[in-house]
Scaffold this motif. Structure first.
Motif, short mmCIF file in Angstrom:
data_model
loop_
_atom_site.label_atom_id
_atom_site.label_comp_id
_atom_site.label_asym_id
_atom_site.label_seq_id
_atom_site.Cartn_x
_atom_site.Cartn_y
_atom_site.Cartn_z
N UNK A 127 0.86 -1.19 0.00
CA UNK A 127 0.00 0.00 0.00
C UNK A 127 0.89 1.24 0.00
N UNK A 128 0.81 2.00 -1.09
CA UNK A 128 1.65 3.19 -1.26
C UNK A 128 0.91 4.14 -2.20
N UNK A 129 0.73 5.39 -1.76
CA UNK A 129 0.00 6.35 -2.59
C UNK A 129 0.86 6.99 -3.68
N UNK B 247 3.17 4.96 5.56
CA UNK B 247 2.48 5.51 6.72
C UNK B 247 1.53 6.64 6.33
N UNK B 248 2.07 7.64 5.66
CA UNK B 248 1.29 8.84 5.37
C UNK B 248 0.62 8.72 4.01
N UNK C 167 -4.44 6.21 7.19
CA UNK C 167 -2.99 6.04 7.39
C UNK C 167 -2.60 4.57 7.32
N UNK C 168 -1.31 4.34 7.24
CA UNK C 168 -0.81 2.97 7.26
C UNK C 168 -1.17 2.24 8.54
N UNK D 150 -3.50 -1.09 8.80
CA UNK D 150 -3.08 -2.32 9.48
C UNK D 150 -4.11 -2.72 10.54
N UNK D 151 -4.58 -1.76 11.32
CA UNK D 151 -5.58 -2.07 12.35
C UNK D 151 -6.85 -2.65 11.72
N UNK D 152 -7.30 -2.07 10.61
CA UNK D 152 -8.50 -2.56 9.93
C UNK D 152 -8.27 -3.96 9.36
#
Length: 117
Positions: A7-9, A54-55, A60-61, A65-67
């Motif tokens: 995951x990277x914007x 992260x950003x 956010x990253x 991760x929590x989701x």
């Protein structure tokens, strides 16, 4: 084969990571520009690892991760953050969220696959 969701914007970084991991072999990669897209793909793809910036806009990253960890069967999923934002407190937050490691941008694309393995 290790299944990795990345995951990277940033399009350029996402492409560089894709090329780096392709050369490394033994890694199957799905890349996403947002955490929301990645979360939706977890159950279908069945990743062993989540590689996160992260950003990012919207989520956010750490929140991604929590989701992901809330999805049945993924509470213990491995995660690595690849980020330019690293200080003592931030690094601790990544590890507290369940990350195994933090790779600092800019990273060595030749070594990235080995680091992840």
């Amino acid at each position: 084969m290790i299944k990795v969701i990345h995951v990277e914007d940033d399009d350029d970084i996402r492409e560089l990571v894709g090329l780096s991991l392709d050369v490394a072999g033994d890694l199957e990669l799905m890349s996403f520009a947002s955490g929301s897209e990645a979360i939706q793909a977890v159950e279908v793809f069945g990743p062993d690892l989540v590689l996160l910036d992260m950003m990012m806009p919207n989520i956010s990253g750490i929140d991604t991760l929590k989701a992901t960890k809330q999805i049945e069967g993924y509470a213990e999923i491995s995660a690595i953050f690849v980020t330019a934002r690293v200080d003592g407190n931030q690094n601790e937050a990544f590890l507290d969220a369940g990350a195994l490691e933090v790779i600092v941008k800019p990273f060595d694309p030749i070594e990235l696959g080995s680091e992840i393995k």
